[in-house]
Motif scaffolding. Sequence first.
Motif, PDB file in Angstrom:
ATOM      1  N   GLU A  63      -7.730  15.845   4.060  1.00 20.82           N
ATOM      2  CA  GLU A  63      -7.649  14.665   4.678  1.00 20.82           C
ATOM      3  C   GLU A  63      -6.461  14.473   4.758  1.00 20.82           C
ATOM      4  OE1 GLU A  63     -11.153  11.674   3.699  1.00 20.82           O
ATOM      5  OE2 GLU A  63     -10.521  13.011   1.680  1.00 20.82           O
ATOM      6  N   ASP A  64      -5.523  13.542   5.622  1.00 15.70           N
ATOM      7  CA  ASP A  64      -4.507  13.484   6.001  1.00 15.70           C
ATOM      8  C   ASP A  64      -4.286  11.608   4.707  1.00 15.70           C
ATOM      9  OD1 ASP A  64      -1.847  14.094   7.925  1.00 15.70           O
ATOM     10  OD2 ASP A  64      -2.441  11.716   8.148  1.00 15.70           O
ATOM     11  N   ARG A  65      -3.841  11.842   3.853  1.00 17.48           N
ATOM     12  CA  ARG A  65      -3.483  11.152   3.748  1.00 17.48           C
ATOM     13  C   ARG A  65      -2.405   9.127   4.098  1.00 17.48           C
ATOM     14  NH1 ARG A  65       1.726  12.759  -0.039  1.00 17.48           N
ATOM     15  NH2 ARG A  65       3.663  12.354   1.192  1.00 17.48           N
ATOM     16  N   GLU A  66      -1.670   9.754   5.933  1.00 14.27           N
ATOM     17  CA  GLU A  66      -1.665   8.638   5.493  1.00 14.27           C
ATOM     18  C   GLU A  66      -2.230   8.094   7.167  1.00 14.27           C
ATOM     19  OE1 GLU A  66       1.928   9.259   7.844  1.00 14.27           O
ATOM     20  OE2 GLU A  66       3.106  11.174   6.377  1.00 14.27           O
ATOM     21  N   ALA A  67      -3.445   8.816   7.244  1.00 14.34           N
ATOM     22  CA  ALA A  67      -4.723   8.249   7.855  1.00 14.34           C
ATOM     23  C   ALA A  67      -5.364   7.432   7.561  1.00 14.34           C
ATOM     24  CB  ALA A  67      -5.331   9.839   8.740  1.00 14.34           C
ATOM     25  N   VAL A  68      -5.657   8.174   6.334  1.00 12.86           N
ATOM     26  CA  VAL A  68      -6.720   7.507   5.311  1.00 12.86           C
ATOM     27  C   VAL A  68      -5.858   6.263   4.749  1.00 12.86           C
ATOM     28  CG1 VAL A  68      -7.805   7.679   2.671  1.00 12.86           C
ATOM     29  CG2 VAL A  68      -7.610   9.675   3.729  1.00 12.86           C
TER      30      VAL A  68
ATOM     31  N   ILE B  65       1.048  -1.517   0.275  1.00 14.95           N
ATOM     32  CA  ILE B  65      -0.218   0.048   0.055  1.00 14.95           C
ATOM     33  C   ILE B  65       0.764   0.841   0.449  1.00 14.95           C
ATOM     34  CG2 ILE B  65      -0.380   0.231   2.234  1.00 14.95           C
ATOM     35  CD1 ILE B  65      -3.505   1.001   1.832  1.00 14.95           C
ATOM     36  N   ALA B  66       0.214   2.304  -1.132  1.00 15.73           N
ATOM     37  CA  ALA B  66       1.471   3.563  -0.456  1.00 15.73           C
ATOM     38  C   ALA B  66       0.666   4.909  -0.191  1.00 15.73           C
ATOM     39  CB  ALA B  66       2.482   3.184  -1.947  1.00 15.73           C
ATOM     40  N   PHE B  67       0.839   5.690  -0.394  1.00 12.02           N
ATOM     41  CA  PHE B  67       0.424   7.162  -0.291  1.00 12.02           C
ATOM     42  C   PHE B  67       1.053   7.348  -1.715  1.00 12.02           C
ATOM     43  CE2 PHE B  67       1.847   6.702   3.461  1.00 12.02           C
ATOM     44  CZ  PHE B  67       2.898   8.397   3.487  1.00 12.02           C
ATOM     45  N   SER B  68       0.380   8.697  -3.245  1.00 13.97           N
ATOM     46  CA  SER B  68       1.768   8.820  -3.659  1.00 13.97           C
ATOM     47  C   SER B  68      -0.026  10.214  -4.428  1.00 13.97           C
ATOM     48  CB  SER B  68       2.123   8.134  -4.507  1.00 13.97           C
ATOM     49  OG  SER B  68       2.295   8.624  -5.998  1.00 13.97           O
ATOM     50  N   SER B  69       1.500  11.246  -4.810  1.00 14.36           N
ATOM     51  CA  SER B  69       0.570  12.729  -6.338  1.00 14.36           C
ATOM     52  C   SER B  69       0.241  11.656  -7.142  1.00 14.36           C
ATOM     53  CB  SER B  69       0.545  14.009  -5.967  1.00 14.36           C
ATOM     54  OG  SER B  69       2.796  13.758  -5.919  1.00 14.36           O
ATOM     55  N   GLY B  70       1.354  11.046  -7.176  1.00 13.74           N
ATOM     56  CA  GLY B  70       1.284  10.343  -8.614  1.00 13.74           C
ATOM     57  C   GLY B  70       2.276   9.366  -9.676  1.00 13.74           C
ATOM     58  N   ASN B  71       3.332   9.842  -8.789  1.00 16.14           N
ATOM     59  CA  ASN B  71       4.901   9.401 -10.034  1.00 16.14           C
ATOM     60  C   ASN B  71       4.977   8.119  -8.831  1.00 16.14           C
ATOM     61  OD1 ASN B  71       5.623  10.771 -11.930  1.00 16.14           O
ATOM     62  ND2 ASN B  71       6.353  12.571 -11.216  1.00 16.14           N
ATOM     63  N   HIS B  72       4.856   8.195  -7.497  1.00 13.33           N
ATOM     64  CA  HIS B  72       5.221   7.675  -6.323  1.00 13.33           C
ATOM     65  C   HIS B  72       3.902   6.167  -6.650  1.00 13.33           C
ATOM     66  CE1 HIS B  72       7.215   4.688  -2.809  1.00 13.33           C
ATOM     67  NE2 HIS B  72       5.643   5.060  -3.195  1.00 13.33           N
ATOM     68  N   ALA B  73       2.886   6.740  -7.066  1.00 12.85           N
ATOM     69  CA  ALA B  73       1.867   5.771  -7.627  1.00 12.85           C
ATOM     70  C   ALA B  73       2.213   4.586  -8.675  1.00 12.85           C
ATOM     71  CB  ALA B  73       0.641   6.721  -7.446  1.00 12.85           C
ATOM     72  N   GLN B  74       2.417   5.508  -9.628  1.00 18.15           N
ATOM     73  CA  GLN B  74       2.379   4.508 -10.679  1.00 18.15           C
ATOM     74  C   GLN B  74       4.256   3.770 -10.719  1.00 18.15           C
ATOM     75  OE1 GLN B  74       2.332   6.994 -14.718  1.00 18.15           O
ATOM     76  NE2 GLN B  74       2.515   8.571 -13.033  1.00 18.15           N
ATOM     77  N   GLY B  75       5.206   3.898 -10.282  1.00 18.93           N
ATOM     78  CA  GLY B  75       5.891   3.470 -10.138  1.00 18.93           C
ATOM     79  C   GLY B  75       5.663   2.106  -9.069  1.00 18.93           C
ATOM     80  N   VAL B  76       5.323   2.424  -7.862  1.00 16.49           N
ATOM     81  CA  VAL B  76       4.743   1.303  -7.692  1.00 16.49           C
ATOM     82  C   VAL B  76       3.502   0.611  -7.860  1.00 16.49           C
ATOM     83  CG1 VAL B  76       3.783   0.409  -5.590  1.00 16.49           C
ATOM     84  CG2 VAL B  76       5.392   2.545  -4.478  1.00 16.49           C
TER      85      VAL B  76
END
Length: 324
Positions: free
Chosen positions: A125-130, A72-83
């Motif tokens: 919202e806090d991304r780490e909490a989500v 599981i990860a949180f990201s605005s987009g580039n880390h998202a695609q990499g993961v």
Amino acid sequence: MSSLSEIQAAAARIAGHTRKTPLLSSPFLDQIAGRPIFVKPECLQHSGSFKFRGAWSAISNLSMDQRRAGVIAFSSGNHAQGVAMAAAHHNCSAIIVMPSDAPEIKRTNTQALGAEVVLYDRETEDREAVTAALNPDGARTLIAPFNNHDVIAGQGTIGLEIAVQSAELGIDSASVLIPCGGGGLTSGVALALEQHPGLTVHPVEPEGFDDVARSLVSGKPEINQRLSGSICDAILTPSPGELTFPILNRLCSEGIVIPEEDCLRAMALAFERLRIVIEPGGAIALAAALFHPDKIAGDTVIAVASGGNVGAEMFTQALKNMKA
């Protein structure tokens, strides 16, 4: 703290799975900047950004049981695609928490790569909490975008390549400019270049989101007042990372802060003169080199172009600005 040995181990894990990006140059860009500029185009990396390096480094270092449980990860987009891409290659399921204002191309690409995307509101919202709520039993391994030793090590492989490529070009002294959000890329490169004192690392950030530059001045992590509202979405974070800041504070030279509109100009020039496509946040180091020479010491600049995941509308805007 991540170390050179961890970066070297990450380089061994990612070998054959990531691209070794070159150092590009153009006499036209040199003329604008008033000094030689070399661009490291991580926009040509798998998934469109350097983030694939860190994602592969982290996921490839998981046990088989951890991969079966998923990540599981949180990201605005580039880390998202990499993961998402690295997880798919390892037959590992992935859930990615992304801000609702992330560029559509980044969201759709992440889904197309096989990850489940959950949206949240940056402002409320806090991304780490989500993320934690989606993984209540902790079964999935969190692949944080910068507060992760294996991720930092993977990003640091760019620094190893810069060291070798600089030597091949006869460059023993240069300012190395890095687009900086939470500091995973910047700290990894700084660690990799620690044994090369002539190559000094500078984080580069947009005005209004200069937490790292301010933190380097104060000696403690500073927080941005705003969490959104910049075209440089790829490098918007609240503050430097818990793991990255000590490295940044120890190894980096002063931060450089520039107006975000200069990123559009740099995007257009990178396309015109180097034939590469860079997104606004990924172009910020090149923008600093081209348009803010007074903020940079030395005779040579190496600018990392960290990502190229830009939508057609934003890229068209950059090209129009060049012609205006």
